[in-house]
Enzyme design. Structure first.
Site, PDB file in Angstrom:
ATOM      1  N   TYR A 150       0.965  -1.394  -0.040  1.00 47.28           N
ATOM      2  CA  TYR A 150       0.109   0.006  -0.056  1.00 47.28           C
ATOM      3  C   TYR A 150       0.912   1.330  -0.298  1.00 47.28           C
ATOM      4  O   TYR A 150       0.234   2.374   0.281  1.00 47.28           O
ATOM      5  CB  TYR A 150      -0.923  -0.208   1.122  1.00 47.28           C
ATOM      6  CG  TYR A 150      -2.007   0.994   1.309  1.00 47.28           C
ATOM      7  CD1 TYR A 150      -3.209   0.377   0.379  1.00 47.28           C
ATOM      8  CD2 TYR A 150      -2.180   2.078   1.868  1.00 47.28           C
ATOM      9  CE1 TYR A 150      -4.330   1.469   0.669  1.00 47.28           C
ATOM     10  CE2 TYR A 150      -3.216   2.793   2.069  1.00 47.28           C
ATOM     11  CZ  TYR A 150      -4.436   2.236   1.348  1.00 47.28           C
ATOM     12  OH  TYR A 150      -5.398   3.213   1.345  1.00 47.28           O
ATOM     13  N   LYS A 157      -1.894   9.396   1.155  1.00 45.07           N
ATOM     14  CA  LYS A 157      -2.856   9.541   2.094  1.00 45.07           C
ATOM     15  C   LYS A 157      -2.356  10.506   3.272  1.00 45.07           C
ATOM     16  O   LYS A 157      -2.963  11.127   3.905  1.00 45.07           O
ATOM     17  CB  LYS A 157      -3.557   8.372   2.626  1.00 45.07           C
ATOM     18  CG  LYS A 157      -4.378   7.588   1.603  1.00 45.07           C
ATOM     19  CD  LYS A 157      -5.662   8.361   1.069  1.00 45.07           C
ATOM     20  CE  LYS A 157      -6.702   7.514   0.465  1.00 45.07           C
ATOM     21  NZ  LYS A 157      -7.849   8.399  -0.114  1.00 45.07           N
TER      22      LYS A 157
END
Lengths: 260, 80
Positions: A150, A157
């Protein structure tokens, strides 16, 4: 609660964005549904929103492309004349390890997931001038915790959350509230594709939370709606975590009844 | 070979970095060694080049390069 307000939800053809668009529509807001790849899904969302008695407008734009963001806001300006709510939800990314992460994937992910908030906010603020507004960014626990494969999305993010804080302070005098909502794994089409991509192990490792079930798109949408309400006026620059307790339980958890 | 097909080949070669010879009517995206990001970028480049829209709902049906070319040509014809 939001009657007469105009809300743009980026990436709202499906998944979490769709749930947010529907929730804000139920609260009375007119909705701009932004999509990039799934026109049929976006039009279905628009149809479902119009059944709630509010206006829905579909605008296609890749928010990773500054020109397309400008075109989208030009359309919003000519169609609505103003904007009250911006929900920065659109996101993209590919599973990669740090050593396999090339500049193509890095730039694609950062442009769509993080830079878009900055560019959309710059345009949105002009449409909120003199009336105030709400900006909510959708982020994930992968910004502060390490999720397998990720990295590109997680870093984007983290950037998104930092941007949220900076925007919140700079826009506070303009009566614009900026916050983020951070989700754990949500079983949308995209969330399940990630979870079942072979990186998280068997289903039992990610299919629950201390709260006893996975986080749903509606759980996220409810918090977004709250942050868009006047009751949340004094919350600024925060990331509200909606994870059923997962991030507070580093050693995992078991469900035991009272007295066990 | 149509001009459209040539332009599509130019775009695929540039984005996917595959050999032009790999692009036969039967070649699949696996043959081109294109990942999902390559594919989206090819679709977006084609949309910008030809002023058309290729939603995922349609793109997911492409089995090989020939399907791709046929679809793009049809969308261009629709526009005229």
């Amino acid at each position: 609660m939001l009657r007469g307000k105009v809300a743009l939800v980026t990436g709202s053809s499906r998944g979490i964005g769709r749930a947010i668009a529907l929730k804000l529509a139920k609260e009375g807001a007119d909705i701009i549904i932004n999509f990039f790849r799934r026109r049929e899904a976006a039009e279905q969302t628009a149809e479902d929103i119009e059944k709630l008695g509010v206006t829905a407008k579909v605008i296609r734009a890749n928010v990773g492309n500054p020109e397309k963001i400008d075109e989208m806001f030009d359309t919003i300006l000519s169609s609505f004349g103003h904007l009250d709510i911006l929900v920065n939800n659109a996101a993209s990314g590919l599973p990669r390890s740090a050593l396999d992460l090339d500049t193509k994937v890095w730039e694609w992910t950062m442009d769509i997931n993080a830079r878009a908030l900055l560019l959309c906010a710059q345009r949105a603020v002009k449409l909120m001038e003199g009336r105030g507004g709400k900006i909510v960014a959708i982020t994930s626990l992968g910004s502060s915790l390490v999720w397998p494969g990720y990295i590109a999305i997680g870093v984007s993010k983290a950037t998104l959350e930092a941007l949220t804080r900076y925007l919140a302070i700079e826009l506070a005098p303009k009566n614009i509230c900026v916050n983020a909502v951070g989700a754990s794994l949500v079983p949308t089409e995209v969330g399940l594709a990630y979870a079942r991509g072979g990186q998280l192990g068997d289903d039992s490792t990610w299919q629950t939370t201390p709260a006893g079930r996975m986080v749903s798109p509606e759980d996220i949408a409810n918090v977004v709606a709250f942050l868009c309400s006047e009751e949340a006026f004094m919350i600024r620059g925060q990331t509200v975590i909606v994870d059923g307790g997962t991030s507070s339980a580093p050693f995992g958890f078991t469900h035991k009844g009272e007295g066990d | 070979m149509s001009t459209t097909e040539e332009t599509i080949k130019d775009i695929v070669v540039k984005i996917v970095h595959c050999e032009r010879e790999v692009l036969t009517p039967e070649s699949t995206f696996q043959d081109m060694k294109a990942d999902s990001l390559d594919m989206v970028q090819v679709l977006v480049a084609l949309e910008d080049e030809f002023g058309i829209e290729i939603p995922d709902e349609d793109a997911q049906k492409f089995k090989n390069f020939s399907d791709f070319v046929t679809y793009v040509e049809a969308r261009i014809a629709e526009k005229k």
